[in-house]
Design a protein around this motif. Sequence first.
Motif, PDB file in Angstrom:
ATOM      1  N   TYR A  31      28.526  14.031   6.713  1.00  0.00           N
ATOM      2  CA  TYR A  31      28.260  15.381   7.202  1.00  0.00           C
ATOM      3  C   TYR A  31      27.759  15.372   8.638  1.00  0.00           C
ATOM      4  O   TYR A  31      28.262  16.112   9.487  1.00  0.00           O
ATOM      5  CB  TYR A  31      27.247  16.084   6.295  1.00  0.00           C
ATOM      6  CG  TYR A  31      26.830  17.423   6.830  1.00  0.00           C
ATOM      7  CD1 TYR A  31      27.645  18.532   6.678  1.00  0.00           C
ATOM      8  CD2 TYR A  31      25.623  17.581   7.515  1.00  0.00           C
ATOM      9  CE1 TYR A  31      27.282  19.765   7.180  1.00  0.00           C
ATOM     10  CE2 TYR A  31      25.254  18.803   8.023  1.00  0.00           C
ATOM     11  CZ  TYR A  31      26.078  19.885   7.851  1.00  0.00           C
ATOM     12  OH  TYR A  31      25.722  21.103   8.352  1.00  0.00           O
ATOM     13  N   TRP A  32      26.756  14.555   8.932  1.00  0.00           N
ATOM     14  CA  TRP A  32      26.159  14.575  10.273  1.00  0.00           C
ATOM     15  C   TRP A  32      27.092  13.994  11.327  1.00  0.00           C
ATOM     16  O   TRP A  32      27.079  14.431  12.485  1.00  0.00           O
ATOM     17  CB  TRP A  32      24.812  13.856  10.279  1.00  0.00           C
ATOM     18  CG  TRP A  32      23.796  14.667   9.540  1.00  0.00           C
ATOM     19  CD1 TRP A  32      23.249  14.381   8.330  1.00  0.00           C
ATOM     20  CD2 TRP A  32      23.241  15.918   9.953  1.00  0.00           C
ATOM     21  NE1 TRP A  32      22.376  15.388   7.968  1.00  0.00           N
ATOM     22  CE2 TRP A  32      22.355  16.338   8.940  1.00  0.00           C
ATOM     23  CE3 TRP A  32      23.402  16.726  11.066  1.00  0.00           C
ATOM     24  CZ2 TRP A  32      21.642  17.528   9.027  1.00  0.00           C
ATOM     25  CZ3 TRP A  32      22.685  17.909  11.147  1.00  0.00           C
ATOM     26  CH2 TRP A  32      21.824  18.291  10.135  1.00  0.00           C
ATOM     27  N   LEU A  33      27.915  13.044  10.946  1.00  0.00           N
ATOM     28  CA  LEU A  33      28.917  12.530  11.866  1.00  0.00           C
ATOM     29  C   LEU A  33      29.928  13.620  12.210  1.00  0.00           C
ATOM     30  O   LEU A  33      30.268  13.824  13.372  1.00  0.00           O
ATOM     31  CB  LEU A  33      29.633  11.324  11.260  1.00  0.00           C
ATOM     32  CG  LEU A  33      30.791  10.764  12.078  1.00  0.00           C
ATOM     33  CD1 LEU A  33      30.293  10.214  13.403  1.00  0.00           C
ATOM     34  CD2 LEU A  33      31.525   9.711  11.280  1.00  0.00           C
ATOM     35  N   ALA A  34      30.374  14.332  11.192  1.00  0.00           N
ATOM     36  CA  ALA A  34      31.317  15.435  11.420  1.00  0.00           C
ATOM     37  C   ALA A  34      30.669  16.533  12.252  1.00  0.00           C
ATOM     38  O   ALA A  34      31.309  17.109  13.138  1.00  0.00           O
ATOM     39  CB  ALA A  34      31.795  15.990  10.081  1.00  0.00           C
ATOM     40  N   PHE A  35      29.408  16.831  11.990  1.00  0.00           N
ATOM     41  CA  PHE A  35      28.693  17.845  12.759  1.00  0.00           C
ATOM     42  C   PHE A  35      28.636  17.461  14.234  1.00  0.00           C
ATOM     43  O   PHE A  35      28.896  18.280  15.115  1.00  0.00           O
ATOM     44  CB  PHE A  35      27.280  18.017  12.193  1.00  0.00           C
ATOM     45  CG  PHE A  35      26.457  19.032  12.922  1.00  0.00           C
ATOM     46  CD1 PHE A  35      26.656  20.378  12.705  1.00  0.00           C
ATOM     47  CD2 PHE A  35      25.485  18.634  13.831  1.00  0.00           C
ATOM     48  CE1 PHE A  35      25.892  21.329  13.382  1.00  0.00           C
ATOM     49  CE2 PHE A  35      24.733  19.565  14.515  1.00  0.00           C
ATOM     50  CZ  PHE A  35      24.938  20.917  14.283  1.00  0.00           C
ATOM     51  N   GLY A  36      28.306  16.212  14.515  1.00  0.00           N
ATOM     52  CA  GLY A  36      28.256  15.748  15.896  1.00  0.00           C
ATOM     53  C   GLY A  36      29.610  15.809  16.580  1.00  0.00           C
ATOM     54  O   GLY A  36      29.712  16.213  17.738  1.00  0.00           O
ATOM     55  N   LEU A  37      30.658  15.412  15.861  1.00  0.00           N
ATOM     56  CA  LEU A  37      32.004  15.475  16.434  1.00  0.00           C
ATOM     57  C   LEU A  37      32.420  16.912  16.738  1.00  0.00           C
ATOM     58  O   LEU A  37      33.024  17.186  17.777  1.00  0.00           O
ATOM     59  CB  LEU A  37      33.014  14.831  15.483  1.00  0.00           C
ATOM     60  CG  LEU A  37      32.984  13.317  15.397  1.00  0.00           C
ATOM     61  CD1 LEU A  37      33.911  12.830  14.288  1.00  0.00           C
ATOM     62  CD2 LEU A  37      33.376  12.709  16.720  1.00  0.00           C
ATOM     63  N   ILE A  38      32.094  17.825  15.843  1.00  0.00           N
ATOM     64  CA  ILE A  38      32.450  19.230  16.050  1.00  0.00           C
ATOM     65  C   ILE A  38      31.689  19.804  17.244  1.00  0.00           C
ATOM     66  O   ILE A  38      32.247  20.564  18.041  1.00  0.00           O
ATOM     67  CB  ILE A  38      32.223  20.041  14.764  1.00  0.00           C
ATOM     68  CG1 ILE A  38      33.304  19.672  13.747  1.00  0.00           C
ATOM     69  CG2 ILE A  38      32.227  21.537  15.036  1.00  0.00           C
ATOM     70  CD1 ILE A  38      33.118  20.280  12.379  1.00  0.00           C
ATOM     71  N   VAL A  39      30.430  19.437  17.413  1.00  0.00           N
ATOM     72  CA  VAL A  39      29.654  19.909  18.560  1.00  0.00           C
ATOM     73  C   VAL A  39      30.241  19.374  19.859  1.00  0.00           C
ATOM     74  O   VAL A  39      30.384  20.119  20.850  1.00  0.00           O
ATOM     75  CB  VAL A  39      28.161  19.519  18.405  1.00  0.00           C
ATOM     76  CG1 VAL A  39      27.411  19.706  19.697  1.00  0.00           C
ATOM     77  CG2 VAL A  39      27.518  20.321  17.293  1.00  0.00           C
ATOM     78  N   VAL A  40      30.622  18.101  19.884  1.00  0.00           N
ATOM     79  CA  VAL A  40      31.210  17.511  21.086  1.00  0.00           C
ATOM     80  C   VAL A  40      32.553  18.171  21.400  1.00  0.00           C
ATOM     81  O   VAL A  40      32.834  18.506  22.566  1.00  0.00           O
ATOM     82  CB  VAL A  40      31.351  15.983  20.918  1.00  0.00           C
ATOM     83  CG1 VAL A  40      32.222  15.382  22.001  1.00  0.00           C
ATOM     84  CG2 VAL A  40      29.991  15.328  20.904  1.00  0.00           C
ATOM     85  N   LEU A  41      33.383  18.388  20.400  1.00  0.00           N
ATOM     86  CA  LEU A  41      34.671  19.042  20.622  1.00  0.00           C
ATOM     87  C   LEU A  41      34.488  20.484  21.086  1.00  0.00           C
ATOM     88  O   LEU A  41      35.239  20.971  21.938  1.00  0.00           O
ATOM     89  CB  LEU A  41      35.524  18.981  19.356  1.00  0.00           C
ATOM     90  CG  LEU A  41      36.048  17.602  18.970  1.00  0.00           C
ATOM     91  CD1 LEU A  41      36.733  17.641  17.605  1.00  0.00           C
ATOM     92  CD2 LEU A  41      36.991  17.071  20.025  1.00  0.00           C
ATOM     93  N   SER A  42      33.500  21.169  20.545  1.00  0.00           N
ATOM     94  CA  SER A  42      33.227  22.544  20.974  1.00  0.00           C
ATOM     95  C   SER A  42      32.777  22.585  22.433  1.00  0.00           C
ATOM     96  O   SER A  42      33.174  23.482  23.189  1.00  0.00           O
ATOM     97  CB  SER A  42      32.160  23.186  20.088  1.00  0.00           C
ATOM     98  OG  SER A  42      32.626  23.311  18.773  1.00  0.00           O
ATOM     99  N   ALA A  43      31.960  21.636  22.827  1.00  0.00           N
ATOM    100  CA  ALA A  43      31.523  21.568  24.224  1.00  0.00           C
ATOM    101  C   ALA A  43      32.711  21.289  25.148  1.00  0.00           C
ATOM    102  O   ALA A  43      32.818  21.894  26.224  1.00  0.00           O
ATOM    103  CB  ALA A  43      30.453  20.494  24.386  1.00  0.00           C
ATOM    104  N   ALA A  44      33.603  20.414  24.725  1.00  0.00           N
ATOM    105  CA  ALA A  44      34.793  20.123  25.536  1.00  0.00           C
ATOM    106  C   ALA A  44      35.673  21.358  25.679  1.00  0.00           C
ATOM    107  O   ALA A  44      36.197  21.640  26.763  1.00  0.00           O
ATOM    108  CB  ALA A  44      35.585  18.974  24.913  1.00  0.00           C
TER     109      ALA A  44
END
Length: 90
Positions: free
Chosen positions: A35-48
Amino acid sequence: MARTKLYAAVYVVLFVLASVQAGIEMYTDLLDSAYWLAFGLIVVLSAAKAVAVAGYYQHLRWEPRSLTYLYLLALGGALALTMAASYSIL
């Protein structure tokens, strides 16, 4: 008209990033430990995606750097106020 190809390319990149985010979200339900790995990836992709939209569709890429810094300062202030408001609710 010369930037039509550039805008189309940015649109395709945004579409691919959104598709990756949806895929991550869909498969995270299967793996609860990630869950937390996916959350971090989604935040990074959203920032991009936010940087791409602000840079190309809002034309910040071609503006003076001082205007970009002003936007970043305003974003930082908004984030600080949001964090302060979230702590005051508790």
